[in-house]
Motif scaffolding. Sequence first.
Motif, short mmCIF file in Angstrom:
data_model
loop_
_atom_site.label_atom_id
_atom_site.label_comp_id
_atom_site.label_asym_id
_atom_site.label_seq_id
_atom_site.Cartn_x
_atom_site.Cartn_y
_atom_site.Cartn_z
N HIS A 250 0.81 -1.22 0.00
CA HIS A 250 0.00 0.00 0.00
C HIS A 250 0.84 1.27 0.00
CE1 HIS A 250 -3.52 -2.46 0.54
NE2 HIS A 250 -3.00 -2.99 1.63
N GLN A 251 2.12 1.16 -0.24
CA GLN A 251 2.92 2.35 -0.45
C GLN A 251 2.68 2.86 -1.87
OE1 GLN A 251 6.97 1.31 0.37
NE2 GLN A 251 6.74 1.46 2.59
N ARG A 282 3.94 6.35 7.69
CA ARG A 282 5.06 7.01 8.36
C ARG A 282 5.34 8.40 7.80
NH1 ARG A 282 10.06 2.90 8.61
NH2 ARG A 282 9.33 2.12 6.59
N ASN A 283 4.55 8.78 6.79
CA ASN A 283 4.73 10.08 6.13
C ASN A 283 6.21 10.26 5.75
OD1 ASN A 283 3.97 12.57 5.05
ND2 ASN A 283 4.37 13.66 6.97
N ARG A 284 6.71 9.32 4.98
CA ARG A 284 8.14 9.29 4.68
C ARG A 284 8.38 8.80 3.26
NH1 ARG A 284 12.81 9.28 7.73
NH2 ARG A 284 14.61 8.20 6.84
N TRP A 285 9.35 9.43 2.58
CA TRP A 285 9.80 9.01 1.25
C TRP A 285 10.99 8.05 1.38
CZ3 TRP A 285 7.48 9.73 -3.28
CH2 TRP A 285 6.62 10.82 -3.46
N PHE A 286 11.08 7.09 0.47
CA PHE A 286 12.22 6.19 0.37
C PHE A 286 12.68 6.12 -1.08
CE2 PHE A 286 9.79 4.62 4.00
CZ PHE A 286 10.77 4.55 4.98
N ALA A 287 13.97 6.14 -1.28
CA ALA A 287 14.50 5.91 -2.63
C ALA A 287 14.51 4.41 -2.88
CB ALA A 287 15.92 6.48 -2.73
N GLY A 288 13.94 4.00 -4.00
CA GLY A 288 13.89 2.58 -4.33
C GLY A 288 15.11 2.18 -5.13
#
Length: 464
Positions: A250-251, A282-288
């Motif tokens: 669900h991201q 978490r209201n957070r971005w991650f680089a994939g």
Amino acid sequence: MGKKGKKEKKGRGAEKTAAKMEKKVSKRSRKEETFLYNELYVYNIRKDTWTKVDIPSPPPRRCAHQAVMVPQGGGQLWVFGGEFASPNGEQFYHYKDLWVLHLATKTWEQVKSTGGPSGRSGHRMVAWKRQLILFGGFHESTRDYIYYNDVYAFNLDTFTWSKLSPAGTGPTPRSGCQMSVTPQGGIVLYGGYSKQRVKKDVDKGTRHSDMFLLKPEDGREDKWVWTRINPSGIKPTPRSGFSVATAPNHQTLFFGGVCDEEEEENLEGEFFNDLYFYDASRNRWFAGQLKGPKSEKKKCRRGRKEEPEGGSKQACGTASAQGLVEVVKEVVAEDGTVVTIKQVLATPGSVGQPQSEDEDSSEEAGSPVPGPCPRSNAMLAVKHGVLYVYGGMFEAGDRQVTLSDLHCLDLHRMEAWKALVEMDPETQEWLEETDSEEDSEDEVEGAEGGRGDEDSAEESSAED
């Protein structure tokens, strides 16, 4: 957005405008043409095949529309808006029609309901519970243009439109933004593009990088509120034309796009093929970033055997001591023009992707590590935990190249891209000709037929 060219600086004021018009006329005289489609294709994952599906009375040809899948009635594909341009560019207009494809009966139906959005393209639309929520977009005429930040809801039970008036401070008018539904029941909106007139015949474009949350107020579906949010983590660089899908956990998954740098009469675009994930909980971005296969040497040998154009030789053989690998691809048009696509990538395994697990599994034969070349406006779909990326466009000098390749990536393993359909040099569609070419009667015709809807029961729209 979408139609950009590198223009020479010529004169000032009225002379610049005259120079631009002269260049447009010159290109038309070389029979530059644009083709739009209303064809429907289905990709069968198990058979690894594309099939053209002919259904009577489809929507008129268009681009920059939105398409959303819902489970109602055995599966439905809803399409709204978009734009049409004649091959010579003399006719251009925006649609405000709403269509539904009934997958169970394989029939198209135009749904006529008053009170809906005005004609537009570049808008965004998502399925929220039993409604379609639509935001923004733009409308352009021969004399002027306007960007929108309005919000509409279409009820899938009553087939009626309603215009929402959310409280709070929402996004400024824009098109081409990210819009996705969170597991918590809100709708996240990120980025986009807009332009405004700063003086006569001079426009200034803006790449937005702000982010907003739209959610029902006090649980009421008839009352909404905007909230600006500032996620932590590694956020994408400013861009437009990126593509969005929902990952298995669900991201929100974010791919590619273009960053236009405007300076006077010049417009240069930097294209991307990177991945980002937004975790709403978490209201957070991650680089994939890809982990790479467990056995790099084994993967390289297998890649050299299966890679038709020797790309994996470059991918496995040019890694530098700094952990970078340079990959070069060449696309050859029918007229003999060679476009070189050069990518400098980090070697696999340097950074883990937080949302994927390293599970024990057998290795699969796949494409080299680079995967899809940088592009904007690709189409994305996620099925059985696998991301599929189809087509899109990139620019080489004054040329806009329409792509028809298909790649996939296992989002659980995050190891390596697999090329399902490679770029075919014989079917590349050149949308613009370079000024360096001699006037000639030779034209490169696009052999690619459709928009390439990746749907085998699940589809995610992207757009312009």
